[in-house]
Design a protein around this motif. Structure first.
Motif, short mmCIF file in Angstrom:
data_model
loop_
_atom_site.label_atom_id
_atom_site.label_comp_id
_atom_site.label_asym_id
_atom_site.label_seq_id
_atom_site.Cartn_x
_atom_site.Cartn_y
_atom_site.Cartn_z
N ALA A 122 0.83 -1.20 0.00
CA ALA A 122 0.00 0.00 0.00
C ALA A 122 0.87 1.25 0.00
CB ALA A 122 -0.92 0.00 1.22
N GLU A 123 0.24 2.36 -0.31
CA GLU A 123 0.97 3.62 -0.36
C GLU A 123 1.03 4.31 1.00
OE1 GLU A 123 -0.53 6.07 -3.45
OE2 GLU A 123 -0.03 4.67 -5.05
N VAL A 134 1.09 4.06 8.54
CA VAL A 134 0.21 5.22 8.67
C VAL A 134 -0.52 5.40 7.35
CG1 VAL A 134 0.09 7.68 9.09
CG2 VAL A 134 1.76 6.31 10.33
N GLY A 135 -1.82 5.49 7.42
CA GLY A 135 -2.61 5.68 6.21
C GLY A 135 -3.79 4.73 6.19
N ASP A 136 -4.83 5.10 5.44
CA ASP A 136 -6.05 4.29 5.40
C ASP A 136 -5.83 2.96 4.70
OD1 ASP A 136 -7.37 6.32 6.67
OD2 ASP A 136 -8.10 7.25 4.82
N THR A 137 -4.78 2.85 3.91
CA THR A 137 -4.57 1.63 3.15
C THR A 137 -3.42 0.79 3.71
OG1 THR A 137 -3.15 2.84 1.61
CG2 THR A 137 -5.47 2.61 1.02
N ALA A 138 -3.17 0.90 5.00
CA ALA A 138 -2.10 0.12 5.61
C ALA A 138 -2.39 -1.37 5.48
CB ALA A 138 -1.97 0.50 7.09
N PRO A 139 -1.35 -2.23 5.37
CA PRO A 139 -1.57 -3.67 5.26
C PRO A 139 -2.33 -4.23 6.45
CG PRO A 139 0.69 -3.11 4.69
CD PRO A 139 0.08 -1.87 5.25
N ASP A 140 -3.24 -5.16 6.18
CA ASP A 140 -3.96 -5.88 7.22
C ASP A 140 -3.44 -7.32 7.20
OD1 ASP A 140 -5.65 -7.27 8.88
OD2 ASP A 140 -7.49 -6.35 8.13
N HIS A 141 -2.57 -7.65 8.15
CA HIS A 141 -1.88 -8.94 8.11
C HIS A 141 -2.77 -10.09 8.56
CE1 HIS A 141 1.76 -6.78 7.22
NE2 HIS A 141 1.61 -6.04 8.30
N THR A 142 -3.94 -9.80 9.09
CA THR A 142 -4.86 -10.86 9.48
C THR A 142 -5.68 -11.37 8.30
OG1 THR A 142 -6.66 -9.34 10.05
CG2 THR A 142 -5.05 -9.85 11.78
#
Length: 618
Positions: A122-123, A134-142
């Motif tokens: 993500a950016e 930081v940011g709305d598109t942070a990786p979701d590792h779950t």
């Protein structure tokens, strides 16, 4: 296969659909017959020549690669993506074409399926100060990237079903669970979901039933190291796979964890070749220890499954951490020794070894041509056969073969003296940077509360156990350079020296070598004291960390140093006392893991920071 025309092979491939006859499938060995049998020598294959994987090789180029690998005695390949890039499918087409021309041609494949987290790459911006994106598109590792991962799995199914005589295994994820892969890693349930899906397809006849299913990951991700990974979710995955595919990289740890590295004092008078041999034997022993740690963990769970090495290798060039200014590991001579010693062990032990890798690839560090990741191949992009393959070249193995229509030639023009002159003498242990502090208080175990008035990390004059008023750490401290961004070492007088490298950020720490952190809860109202000097231009933070990055509960407790801050430094020793209340970031002082940590989000370079007499005071 040297006599076959590549053009003719392609013509045959295009002119028919190469149906799989029942006889072909009956004559194809099972995965159980292939894995662990040394006559099915394995290697990792990436045939990309350009600066990006968008520059795919042609079918003709891949056929040339297959002929070269077959001449080397390779019969089992590992690939890394199925749908994102076309190389895996091209590889299967090339093998099919060669089999159509010569029924005795043998080459099998473990298909790698790329698995990544939701919002991977993500950016959002990685905030190193607070250990988070930081940011709305942070990786979701779950969660996984459902679109990418589904496409990769579906393509793997299609390729395995269309080439059942070639595809012998599917690896769900490549280093997808190891948590230093901050941009894309996932937790075991994401991998288990797809492993179980494929196993169910096998059971219902929708996937060729003999193909083995695994995941290929770092030895720690398989429970062979940090206990953070030893979860029930991992146990469930270990039960679900058909075999375990383990990665081990002594090459990288020659810089990061160099206890096994270097020439011992009693070896310093040896001929350089014998010095190198002794060091490389220890490197292979180190790889064995990581592999065996996974074996022992699986055995402790009652899991008895084949365990193979999905990846390991040795780079031949590096400009920084592994080169002349670092661990001096990267050269062709050491690569040959590592390959030779490791193959001897795995062949005798019945372990498949997917050696990384067949050919150099320059897309891995496109911006750094001398970066080690570009130079793990046994064959260079200039068609040079590295030292590992010189004996095969002398035996005529490569006669008549070409890559990109050009012949293969020995590196260094076959001049062994020139090759040996280029080899880096391994560092003497007696002169190596000290990256471990073994002074400890053996009367206290990690996790027990420190009750003494002083907790001494390093000190030039203080007797830490004097009058029972002071204590050392309860376990040794490892001096860890974070991701190769800095050099950190202990000088002879007890001073800790940190030298940032040239990246966009840098960090290092003194990490407690224990499963539990230090309990410094009695120091909540106290101070962290030390003396410091160094480059006046450096902007960085110093303090301590609690919790674990791998668990997701790490907290930084830092004071900021450098121009314009409350703590400016220069080339004169300055005494500093950081109030723990002031730098407390909402931390759990019963779990201090990185006793001292350094972090900067500014570029490093020609800078140096020296810290001594480090003491926590109540």
């Amino acid at each position: 296969m040297k006599w076959l025309s590549v053009a003719l092979i392609i013509q045959v491939l295009v002119g028919c659909d190469l149906p799989q006859s029942a006889e072909q499938l009956r004559s194809s060995p099972s995965p159980a017959a292939i894995f662990g049998d040394p006559k099915y020598r394995a290697i990792s294959y990436g045939g990309y020549r350009g600066l990006t994987r968008d520059e795919a090789p042609t079918l003709e180029q891949v056929i040339e690669d297959m002929e070269i690998l077959a001449a080397m005695g390779i019969k089992l390949l590992r690939t890394y993506n199925t749908s994102q890039y076309p190389l895996a499918e091209l590889t299967l087409e090339a093998i099919s074409a060669l089999k159509a021309q010569d029924p005795d041609f043998e080459m099998y494949v473990m298909l790698g399926v790329w698995i990544e987290a939701r919002n991977a790459w993500a950016e959002g911006v990685w905030d190193a100060e607070n250990n988070r994106w930081v940011g709305d598109t942070a990786p979701d590792h779950t969660l996984g990237n459902i679109e990418n991962n589904t496409r990769e799995i579906d393509t793997a199914i299609r390729l395995a079903n269309s080439h059942p005589d070639i595809v012998k295994a599917i690896a769900v994820g490549n280093e997808a669970m190891v948590q230093w892969a901050t941009q894309y890693f996932v937790y075991p349930p994401v991998i288990s979901k797809w492993v179980n899906y494929l196993q169910n397809l096998k059971a219902t006849g929708k996937l060729t039933p003999e193909v083995w299913i695994t995941s290929s990951d770092n030895y720690e991700s398989w429970g062979g190291g940090n206990t953070v990974y030893q979860t029930q979710e991992l146990v469930d995955l270990m039960h679900a796979v058909d075999f375990i595919s383990v990665h081990t990289y002594p090459f990288h740890d020659s810089f990061y964890n160099s206890e096994f590295w270097g020439v011992l004092p009693e070896e310093e008078a040896l001929d350089p070749q014998f010095m190198a041999a002794a060091v490389m034997h220890r490197a292979v022993d180190y790889a064995k220890s990581q592999y065996n740690a996974v074996v022992e963990y699986a055995s402790s769970l009652g899991i008895e499954k084949p365990i193979h090495i999905g990846e390991t290798g040795w780079a031949t060039t590096d400009a920084t951490a592994y080169g002349i200014n670092g661990s001096k590991a990267a050269d062709e001579y050491k690569q040959k020794l590592f390959h030779e010693y490791l193959r001897e062990w795995t062949d005798s032990a019945g372990i498949s070894l997917f050696y990384f890798e067949a050919f150099d690839e320059r897309w891995k560090q496109a911006a750094d041509p001398q970066g080690s990741e570009n130079h793990f191949g046994l064959i260079g992009l200039d068609n040079t056969l590295k030292f590992t393959l010189w004996d095969a070249a002398d035996a005529g193995v490569f006669d008549g073969l070409t890559r990109d229509s050009k012949p293969l030639v020995k590196s260094f023009s076959g001049d062994v003296n020139a090759l040996m002159a280029s080899a880096l003498l391994p560092p003497f242990k007696s002169q190596m940077a000290v990256r471990r502090i073994n002074t400890r208080n053996e009367m206290r175990e990690p996790g027990e509360t420190v009750t003494e008035q002083l907790y001494v990390v390093t000190h030039q004059t203080l007797s830490a156990l004097e009058d029972g008023q002071a204590s050392y750490p309860s376990a040794p401290l490892k001096l860890i350079p974070w991701e190769g961004t800095a050099n950190i070492e202990l000088l002879a007088d007890g001073t800790v020296m940190v030298q940032p490298r040239g990246g966009d950020w840098w960090g290092a720490s003194l990490e407690l070598d224990a499963d539990l952190g230090e309990d410094l809860s009695q120091f909540a109202g106290g101070t962290l004291r030390f003396e410091i000097k160094g480059s006046a231009s450096a902007v960085f933070s110093v303090g301590f960390q609690t919790g674990s990055y791998l668990r997701g509960d790490q907290v930084n407790n830092f004071g900021t140093f450098g121009p314009g801050t409350a703590y400016e430094i220069n080339d004169t020793w300055t005494s500093v006392a950081l109030s723990i209340e002031d730098i407390n970031g909402g931390t759990d002082l019963t779990d201090v893991t990185n006793i001292i940590a350094f972090l900067s989000q500014n570029k490093g370079g020609e800078q140096k920071i020296l810290v001594r007499n480090i003491v926590f005071s109540q």
